[in-house]
Design an enzyme around this catalytic site. Structure first.
Site, PDB file in Angstrom:
ATOM      1  N   THR A   1       7.107   2.365  -6.684  1.00  0.00           N
ATOM      2  CA  THR A   1       6.583   3.676  -6.279  1.00  0.00           C
ATOM      3  C   THR A   1       7.365   4.230  -5.086  1.00  0.00           C
ATOM      4  OG1 THR A   1       4.910   2.591  -4.912  1.00  0.00           O
ATOM      5  CG2 THR A   1       4.234   3.255  -7.115  1.00  0.00           C
TER       6      THR A   1
ATOM      7  N   HIS B   1      10.513   2.166   1.627  1.00  0.00           N
ATOM      8  CA  HIS B   1       9.122   2.554   1.846  1.00  0.00           C
ATOM      9  C   HIS B   1       8.665   1.695   3.016  1.00  0.00           C
ATOM     10  CE1 HIS B   1       4.909   3.391   1.409  1.00  0.00           C
ATOM     11  NE2 HIS B   1       4.621   2.169   1.053  1.00  0.00           N
TER      12      HIS B   1
ATOM     13  N   ASP C   1       5.130   8.479   0.570  1.00  0.00           N
ATOM     14  CA  ASP C   1       5.546   9.075   1.842  1.00  0.00           C
ATOM     15  C   ASP C   1       5.922  10.544   1.645  1.00  0.00           C
ATOM     16  OD1 ASP C   1       6.134   6.158   3.212  1.00  0.00           O
ATOM     17  OD2 ASP C   1       6.752   6.299   1.137  1.00  0.00           O
TER      18      ASP C   1
ATOM     19  N   ARG D   1       2.846  12.601   1.401  1.00  0.00           N
ATOM     20  CA  ARG D   1       2.296  12.741   2.758  1.00  0.00           C
ATOM     21  C   ARG D   1       3.079  13.805   3.533  1.00  0.00           C
ATOM     22  NH1 ARG D   1       1.826   6.229   3.660  1.00  0.00           N
ATOM     23  NH2 ARG D   1      -0.370   6.027   3.087  1.00  0.00           N
TER      24      ARG D   1
ATOM     25  N   ARG E   1     -14.742  -9.425 -10.435  1.00  0.00           N
ATOM     26  CA  ARG E   1     -14.539  -8.101  -9.836  1.00  0.00           C
ATOM     27  C   ARG E   1     -13.963  -7.120 -10.867  1.00  0.00           C
ATOM     28  NH1 ARG E   1     -11.147  -6.004  -4.493  1.00  0.00           N
ATOM     29  NH2 ARG E   1     -11.694  -3.833  -4.856  1.00  0.00           N
TER      30      ARG E   1
ATOM     31  N   ASN F   1       3.432  -4.243  -1.909  1.00  0.00           N
ATOM     32  CA  ASN F   1       4.393  -4.208  -0.798  1.00  0.00           C
ATOM     33  C   ASN F   1       4.907  -5.585  -0.401  1.00  0.00           C
ATOM     34  OD1 ASN F   1       4.787  -1.519  -0.025  1.00  0.00           O
ATOM     35  ND2 ASN F   1       2.738  -1.441   0.873  1.00  0.00           N
TER      36      ASN F   1
ATOM     37  N   THR G   1      -4.899   1.357   2.552  1.00  0.00           N
ATOM     38  CA  THR G   1      -4.712   2.732   2.059  1.00  0.00           C
ATOM     39  C   THR G   1      -4.827   2.675   0.539  1.00  0.00           C
ATOM     40  OG1 THR G   1      -2.330   2.663   1.638  1.00  0.00           O
ATOM     41  CG2 THR G   1      -3.001   3.109   3.900  1.00  0.00           C
TER      42      THR G   1
ATOM     43  N   ALA H   1       3.780  -1.383  -7.233  1.00  0.00           N
ATOM     44  CA  ALA H   1       3.242  -0.690  -6.049  1.00  0.00           C
ATOM     45  C   ALA H   1       3.032  -1.675  -4.903  1.00  0.00           C
ATOM     46  CB  ALA H   1       1.930   0.006  -6.382  1.00  0.00           C
TER      47      ALA H   1
ATOM     48  N   ARG I   1       5.337  -4.170   6.550  1.00  0.00           N
ATOM     49  CA  ARG I   1       5.402  -4.450   5.119  1.00  0.00           C
ATOM     50  C   ARG I   1       6.301  -5.654   4.850  1.00  0.00           C
ATOM     51  NH1 ARG I   1       5.605   1.297   5.239  1.00  0.00           N
ATOM     52  NH2 ARG I   1       3.669   2.189   4.478  1.00  0.00           N
TER      53      ARG I   1
HETATM   54  N1  LIG Z   1       3.449   1.233  -2.599  1.00  0.00           N
HETATM   55  C1  LIG Z   1       2.598   1.839  -1.801  1.00  0.00           C
HETATM   56  O1  LIG Z   1       2.834   2.992  -1.407  1.00  0.00           O
HETATM   57  C2  LIG Z   1       1.354   1.107  -1.370  1.00  0.00           C
HETATM   58  C3  LIG Z   1       0.289   1.771  -0.733  1.00  0.00           C
HETATM   59  C4  LIG Z   1      -0.825   1.034  -0.379  1.00  0.00           C
HETATM   60  C5  LIG Z   1      -0.882  -0.335  -0.626  1.00  0.00           C
HETATM   61  N2  LIG Z   1       0.166  -0.950  -1.249  1.00  0.00           N
HETATM   62  C6  LIG Z   1       0.179  -2.383  -1.559  1.00  0.00           C
HETATM   63  O2  LIG Z   1      -0.585  -2.634  -2.736  1.00  0.00           O
HETATM   64  C7  LIG Z   1      -0.992  -3.995  -2.755  1.00  0.00           C
HETATM   65  C8  LIG Z   1      -2.463  -4.101  -3.071  1.00  0.00           C
HETATM   66  O3  LIG Z   1      -3.235  -3.584  -1.999  1.00  0.00           O
HETATM   67  P1  LIG Z   1      -4.832  -3.552  -2.113  1.00  0.00           P
HETATM   68  O4  LIG Z   1      -5.328  -2.848  -0.898  1.00  0.00           O
HETATM   69  O5  LIG Z   1      -5.246  -3.069  -3.455  1.00  0.00           O
HETATM   70  O6  LIG Z   1      -5.172  -5.111  -2.007  1.00  0.00           O
HETATM   71  P2  LIG Z   1      -6.506  -5.824  -2.529  1.00  0.00           P
HETATM   72  O7  LIG Z   1      -6.582  -7.114  -1.814  1.00  0.00           O
HETATM   73  O8  LIG Z   1      -7.664  -4.878  -2.459  1.00  0.00           O
HETATM   74  O9  LIG Z   1      -6.225  -6.063  -4.082  1.00  0.00           O
HETATM   75  C9  LIG Z   1      -5.265  -6.942  -4.548  1.00  0.00           C
HETATM   76  C10 LIG Z   1      -5.833  -7.578  -5.790  1.00  0.00           C
HETATM   77  O10 LIG Z   1      -4.797  -8.373  -6.376  1.00  0.00           O
HETATM   78  C11 LIG Z   1      -5.435  -9.496  -6.969  1.00  0.00           C
HETATM   79  N3  LIG Z   1      -4.441 -10.537  -7.229  1.00  0.00           N
HETATM   80  C12 LIG Z   1      -3.783 -11.334  -6.342  1.00  0.00           C
HETATM   81  N4  LIG Z   1      -2.938 -12.141  -6.987  1.00  0.00           N
HETATM   82  C13 LIG Z   1      -3.035 -11.847  -8.324  1.00  0.00           C
HETATM   83  C14 LIG Z   1      -2.405 -12.336  -9.491  1.00  0.00           C
HETATM   84  N5  LIG Z   1      -1.493 -13.302  -9.442  1.00  0.00           N
HETATM   85  N6  LIG Z   1      -2.757 -11.794 -10.681  1.00  0.00           N
HETATM   86  C15 LIG Z   1      -3.688 -10.830 -10.744  1.00  0.00           C
HETATM   87  N7  LIG Z   1      -4.320 -10.322  -9.662  1.00  0.00           N
HETATM   88  C16 LIG Z   1      -4.003 -10.834  -8.470  1.00  0.00           C
HETATM   89  C17 LIG Z   1      -6.507  -9.896  -5.957  1.00  0.00           C
HETATM   90  O11 LIG Z   1      -7.522 -10.695  -6.533  1.00  0.00           O
HETATM   91  C18 LIG Z   1      -7.014  -8.508  -5.515  1.00  0.00           C
HETATM   92  O12 LIG Z   1      -8.138  -8.073  -6.296  1.00  0.00           O
HETATM   93  C19 LIG Z   1      -0.591  -4.543  -1.379  1.00  0.00           C
HETATM   94  O13 LIG Z   1       0.634  -5.235  -1.490  1.00  0.00           O
HETATM   95  C20 LIG Z   1      -0.418  -3.298  -0.535  1.00  0.00           C
HETATM   96  O14 LIG Z   1       0.412  -3.477   0.580  1.00  0.00           O
HETATM   97  C21 LIG Z   1       1.258  -0.247  -1.630  1.00  0.00           C
END
Ligand SMILES: NC(=O)c1ccc[n+]([C@@H]2O[C@H](COP(=O)([O-])OP(=O)(O)OC[C@H]3O[C@@H](n4cnc5c(N)ncnc54)[C@H](O)[C@@H]3O)[C@@H](O)[C@H]2O)c1
Length: 320
Positions: free
Chosen positions: A143, A175, A148, A151, A40, A120, A229, A118, A88
């Site tokens: 982050t 957050h 928020d 937003r 990917r 959660n 998101t 970033a 979260r």
């Molecule tokens: N901080 C914020 O404001 C905020 C906003 C939205 C989402 N998030 C968080 O961001 C994170 C990612 O969300 P997403 O929608 O991109 O998820 P996603 O599933 O689309 O992507 C996560 C990726 O991480 C990879 N991964 C998992 N373990 C790994 C490792 N040990 N080494 C390398 N890669 C690894 C997976 O293969 C996947 O491609 C989540 O924890 C989500 O809750 C945070």
């Protein structure tokens, strides 16, 4: 270009929204994508590289942790994302193992990089990475409520029919569900909105609280619709990377470890902080009103309670 490469660990929805925002805004033209799913990451890198005809020369490649050696900044977006209805905090245990493995790799290959978390629950994972990593704490931040806050400013902009960039003010604390709108900090063109009519709009506390409710519920609403998101957090990531790479010394509401500021210690929580090339430089102590100070303390207490079992896992004393 070489010393400005940015690493992105987790080439999923959030990581790639960050990468796209950085490329489109020309914040960074050299990126390394590290993901367990190498196929990917390779596909994503290739796709982004095809934008060079429109944004200019760029180097974006899939790699491993050892390719992060020259990166001054690494953004961590790896992990499972929130499922519909999942808080979260419930994500925590799913993401704990992920972060432990990543921390070891980062210390081996890029011990001097600033790490922006970033994933959660971002406050807990930021704290965890600070504990697991050997680097100074100011080189690891989350982050936090920057998402928020954008937003919030976006919705206030609609409400007052004004450019959101002319609105200042913060969402602070976790957050997550215990975050709060620090109304005493919100100004439009320098005029506080609390108790004031602004731009022809009378002050209506009920309407504004409903607006904040939409901010706090935004992630749930978006996830209900599309499953995750990513776009706005992608813009947040691009902004933070720009601040770091260019030593902009901007103040943003990010998740930082407090050490006595606001009367709080040993908790990562969002308050305004100045960010420069080496990470978090200083915390701004706002003159919060009593109600807001109590909300900050309440949120910090909740985060500490969530973290307590983890600090035992890390070998801590359970009071962190
Ligand atoms: N901080 C914020 O404001 C905020 C906003 C939205 C989402 N998030 C968080 O961001 C994170 C990612 O969300 P997403 O929608 O991109 O998820 P996603 O599933 O689309 O992507 C996560 C990726 O991480 C990879 N991964 C998992 N373990 C790994 C490792 N040990 N080494 C390398 N890669 C690894 C997976 O293969 C996947 O491609 C989540 O924890 C989500 O809750 C945070």
């Amino acid at each position: 270009m070489k010393d400005r490469a940015v690493g992105i660990v987790g080439a999923g929805n959030v990581g790639m929204a960050g990468a796209f925002a950085m490329l489109a805004k020309r914040v960074c033209m050299d990126m390394v994508l590290v993901d367990l799913n190498e196929k990917r990451a390779r596909g994503e890198a290739l796709d982004l590289m095809h934008g060079q005809g429109l944004v200019g020369r760029a180097r974006i490649r899939a790699g491993t942790f050892s390719d992060l050696e020259t990166c001054p900044v690494v953004v961590i977006t790896a992990g499972a994302s929130q499922k519909p209805g999942e808080t979260r905090i419930e994500l925590l245990h799913r993401n704990y193992q992920v972060l432990s493995a990543i921390a070891r790799e980062l210390d081996t290959h890029c011990p001097d990089a600033v790490c922006v978390v970033a994933s959660n629950p971002v406050d807990i994972l930021t704290h965890m990475l600070q504990e697991l990593s050997e680097r100074p704490k100011e080189k690891v931040f989350g982050t936090g409520t920057m998402l928020d806050t954008t937003r919030f400013r976006s919705l206030l902009g609609q409400h007052y029919d004004v450019n959101p960039r002319s609105i200042h003010g913060y969402i602070l604390a976790e957050h997550g569900d215990s975050e709060f709108a620090a109304w005493s900090t919100v100004t439009i063109g320098g005029r506080p909105i609390l108790n004031n009519e602004i731009l022809g709009k009378p002050y209506d506390r009920g309407e504004l609280e409903a607006l904040f409710g939409r901010v706090r519920g935004a992630a749930y609403e978006i996830i209900e619709g599309k499953g995750y998101t990513n776009w706005a957090i992608g813009l947040v990531i691009a902004e933070l990377v720009s601040i770091l790479l260019n030593d902009l010394k901007s103040v943003q509401p990010i998740s930082v470890r407090l050490d006595g500021e606001y009367g709080l210690r040993d908790v990562c929580i969002s308050v305004p902080a100045r960010i420069g090339r080496h990470g978090v430089e200083d915390v701004v102590e706002l003159d919060l009103i009593e109600e807001e100070r109590m909300q900050l303390e309440h949120s910090a207490q909740l985060l500490k309670e969530v973290r307590a079992p983890l600090s035992r896992l890390e070998g801590g004393d359970g009071h962190g």
